[in-house]
Write a protein that holds these residues in place. Structure first.
Motif, PDB file in Angstrom:
ATOM      1  N   GLU A  91     -21.429  25.759  12.525  1.00 35.51           N
ATOM      2  CA  GLU A  91     -20.077  26.028  12.043  1.00 35.51           C
ATOM      3  C   GLU A  91     -20.033  26.054  10.520  1.00 35.51           C
ATOM      4  OE1 GLU A  91     -17.364  24.333  15.736  1.00 35.51           O
ATOM      5  OE2 GLU A  91     -17.679  23.045  13.985  1.00 35.51           O
ATOM      6  N   THR A  97     -15.710  28.616  14.054  1.00 36.35           N
ATOM      7  CA  THR A  97     -15.632  27.456  14.938  1.00 36.35           C
ATOM      8  C   THR A  97     -16.094  27.854  16.331  1.00 36.35           C
ATOM      9  OG1 THR A  97     -13.741  26.582  13.701  1.00 36.35           O
ATOM     10  CG2 THR A  97     -14.089  25.713  15.921  1.00 36.35           C
ATOM     11  N   ALA A 170     -20.582  30.938  15.528  1.00 40.34           N
ATOM     12  CA  ALA A 170     -21.154  29.593  15.463  1.00 40.34           C
ATOM     13  C   ALA A 170     -21.779  29.191  16.795  1.00 40.34           C
ATOM     14  CB  ALA A 170     -20.074  28.587  15.062  1.00 40.34           C
TER      15      ALA A 170
END
Length: 216
Positions: A91, A97, A170
């Protein structure tokens, strides 16, 4: 057909080397047909190749008790300590995220928890390890030699990460790093598959339990 069936073993060496890489193509070029092409292709090649089956299904490292201990202890360490670190790192470097919103209904839901746990431990732990570590790395190093271990781990890890891009960038990066680690462990355990199956399954157990208890 008996399990000893070995049509692919009669093919020239270059053809077998091509076949071990072929299931990676739909993974690297995702589409609606990715899953059937990847899993179907891998299963078909395993059925037709005795060499592939022997490489992939070499299971126990040293003895069953050592294998079980590795799976439980290393899997718990990965799930409880390393995975959160890898997620945070992914992240931080991507600025995105990890998106686990598709599992939002699991929090506090016993039925959804059990269902996701079965998928995560059986598909994630067993099928993914057969396909990525056993097939790509195990059979791949049998065909190309151990000098190809690092390139094969890198290729399979990229494919693994791309396959998890539904969790945002991520998520793809974190699972790609996870795959690199699993590939290294697979080699460290003398290309025996059961330790990494158990590590992956136990790691996923802790991840699913966290979603059940605390949500996404």
């Amino acid at each position: 057909m008996k399990l000893a069936f070995d049509a692919i073993g009669k093919l020239p060496d270059w053809a077998q080397k091509t076949l071990v890489l072929l299931p990676a193509v739909p993974l690297l070029l995702p589409s609606d047909l990715t899953a059937p092409l990847w899993l179907g292709g891998t299963a078909l090649i395993l059925w037709l190749s005795r060499s592939a089956r022997e490489a992939v299904f070499s299971m126990v490292y040293r003895n069953i008790w050592v294998t079980l201990a590795i799976g439980l202890l290393v899997g718990s360490f990965v799930g409880l300590a390393l995975n959160p670190l890898m997620d945070g790192f992914a992240e931080a470097i991507t600025g995105t995220t990890i998106d686990l919103s598709q599992f939002a209904d699991v929090e506090g839901n016993d039925g959804a928890f059990i269902e996701l746990l079965i998928v995560a431990m059986l598909f994630g732990g067993v099928v993914e390890e057969i396909a990525f570590r056993g097939f790509f790395v195990g059979w791949g190093t049998r065909l190309f030699g151990m000098k190809a271990a690092v390139p094969l781990i890198l290729l399979s890890s990229v494919a693994f990460g791309v396959g998890h891009l539904y969790q945002d960038l991520a998520g793809g990066v974190s699972t790609g790093i996870f795959a690199l680690m699993m590939g290294a462990l697979y080699i460290a355990f003398d290309r025996k598959l059961l330790p990494v199956i158990l590590i992956h399954a136990v790691s996923n157990f802790w991840g699913v339990l966290e979603i059940y208890r605390y949500g996404v």
